[in-house]
Write a protein that holds these residues in place. Structure first.
Motif, PDB file in Angstrom:
ATOM      1  N   GLN A   1      34.891  39.072  39.285  1.00  0.00           N
ATOM      2  CA  GLN A   1      35.669  40.224  38.873  1.00  0.00           C
ATOM      3  C   GLN A   1      35.946  40.162  37.373  1.00  0.00           C
ATOM      4  O   GLN A   1      36.000  39.093  36.790  1.00  0.00           O
ATOM      5  N   LEU A   2      36.079  41.340  36.804  1.00  0.00           N
ATOM      6  CA  LEU A   2      36.388  41.446  35.390  1.00  0.00           C
ATOM      7  C   LEU A   2      37.657  42.274  35.227  1.00  0.00           C
ATOM      8  O   LEU A   2      37.826  43.283  35.903  1.00  0.00           O
ATOM      9  N   GLN A   3      38.499  41.868  34.325  1.00  0.00           N
ATOM     10  CA  GLN A   3      39.737  42.593  34.063  1.00  0.00           C
ATOM     11  C   GLN A   3      39.906  42.742  32.568  1.00  0.00           C
ATOM     12  O   GLN A   3      40.057  41.753  31.846  1.00  0.00           O
ATOM     13  N   ALA A   4      39.890  43.984  32.107  1.00  0.00           N
ATOM     14  CA  ALA A   4      40.077  44.264  30.686  1.00  0.00           C
ATOM     15  C   ALA A   4      41.526  44.603  30.418  1.00  0.00           C
ATOM     16  O   ALA A   4      42.205  45.210  31.248  1.00  0.00           O
ATOM     17  N   ALA A  22      37.233  37.034  33.139  1.00  0.00           N
ATOM     18  CA  ALA A  22      36.320  36.991  34.269  1.00  0.00           C
ATOM     19  C   ALA A  22      36.753  35.915  35.244  1.00  0.00           C
ATOM     20  O   ALA A  22      37.319  34.895  34.861  1.00  0.00           O
ATOM     21  N   SER A  23      36.485  36.168  36.481  1.00  0.00           N
ATOM     22  CA  SER A  23      36.726  35.155  37.503  1.00  0.00           C
ATOM     23  C   SER A  23      35.385  34.737  38.083  1.00  0.00           C
ATOM     24  O   SER A  23      34.393  35.440  37.946  1.00  0.00           O
ATOM     25  N   LYS A  74      37.204  29.545  28.712  1.00  0.00           N
ATOM     26  CA  LYS A  74      38.280  30.403  29.190  1.00  0.00           C
ATOM     27  C   LYS A  74      37.782  31.612  29.959  1.00  0.00           C
ATOM     28  O   LYS A  74      38.574  32.363  30.520  1.00  0.00           O
ATOM     29  N   LYS A  75      36.463  31.798  29.986  1.00  0.00           N
ATOM     30  CA  LYS A  75      35.845  32.921  30.690  1.00  0.00           C
ATOM     31  C   LYS A  75      36.401  34.250  30.196  1.00  0.00           C
ATOM     32  O   LYS A  75      36.803  35.121  30.992  1.00  0.00           O
ATOM     33  N   GLY A 114      34.458  45.874  34.887  1.00  0.00           N
ATOM     34  CA  GLY A 114      35.894  45.785  35.040  1.00  0.00           C
ATOM     35  C   GLY A 114      36.510  47.170  34.976  1.00  0.00           C
ATOM     36  O   GLY A 114      35.850  48.141  34.590  1.00  0.00           O
ATOM     37  N   LYS A 115      37.755  47.254  35.364  1.00  0.00           N
ATOM     38  CA  LYS A 115      38.479  48.503  35.191  1.00  0.00           C
ATOM     39  C   LYS A 115      38.735  48.705  33.707  1.00  0.00           C
ATOM     40  O   LYS A 115      38.895  47.760  32.965  1.00  0.00           O
TER      41      LYS A 115
END
Length: 123
Positions: A1-4, A22-23, A74-75, A114-115
């Motif tokens: 998953q990506l989170q911006a 990122a996870s 840290k991805k 990501g969103k």
């Protein structure tokens, strides 16, 4: 998953830094990119960075103003945006491509999204 995250309201000429977390275990295998979509417009490529040597690519409109970087332990991938203009107003998305070879990507090239995070530049 990506989170911006990191979007917001900024005055023209100002700066903003977006980040994307990122996870998962395979971040090192992804080329990462930023795209954006302004109201009424198609999504467009902003910048990308390769999974290997960290080579970077930019859309012409962003060269010299935006800088993409990544931190593999840290991805995370970041987009530093300077000298922002009203036309930079858009929803910004981070995206990943597994085993990418670098370059200017189209949205259809990417494997993960990501969103988005909203960036609004006021005059």
């Amino acid at each position: 998953q990506l989170q911006a995250y990191g979007g917001g309201l900024v005055q023209a000429g100002g700066s903003l830094r977006l980040s994307c977390a990122a996870s998962g275990r395979t971040f090192n295998n992804w080329d990462m990119a930023w795209f954006r979509q302004a109201p009424g417009k198609e999504r467009e490529f902003v910048a990308s960075i390769t999974r290997g040597d960290g080579s970077t690519y930019y859309a012409d409109l962003m060269k010299g103003r935006f800088t993409i970087s990544r931190d593999n332990p840290k991805k995370t991938v970041a987009l530093q945006m300077n000298n922002l203009k009203r036309e930079d107003t858009a929803v910004y998305y981070c995206a990943g491509k597994m085993f990418g070879r670098g370059g200017v990507y189209s949205g259809g090239d990417m494997d993960y999204w990501g969103k988005g995070t909203q960036v609004t530049v006021s005059s």
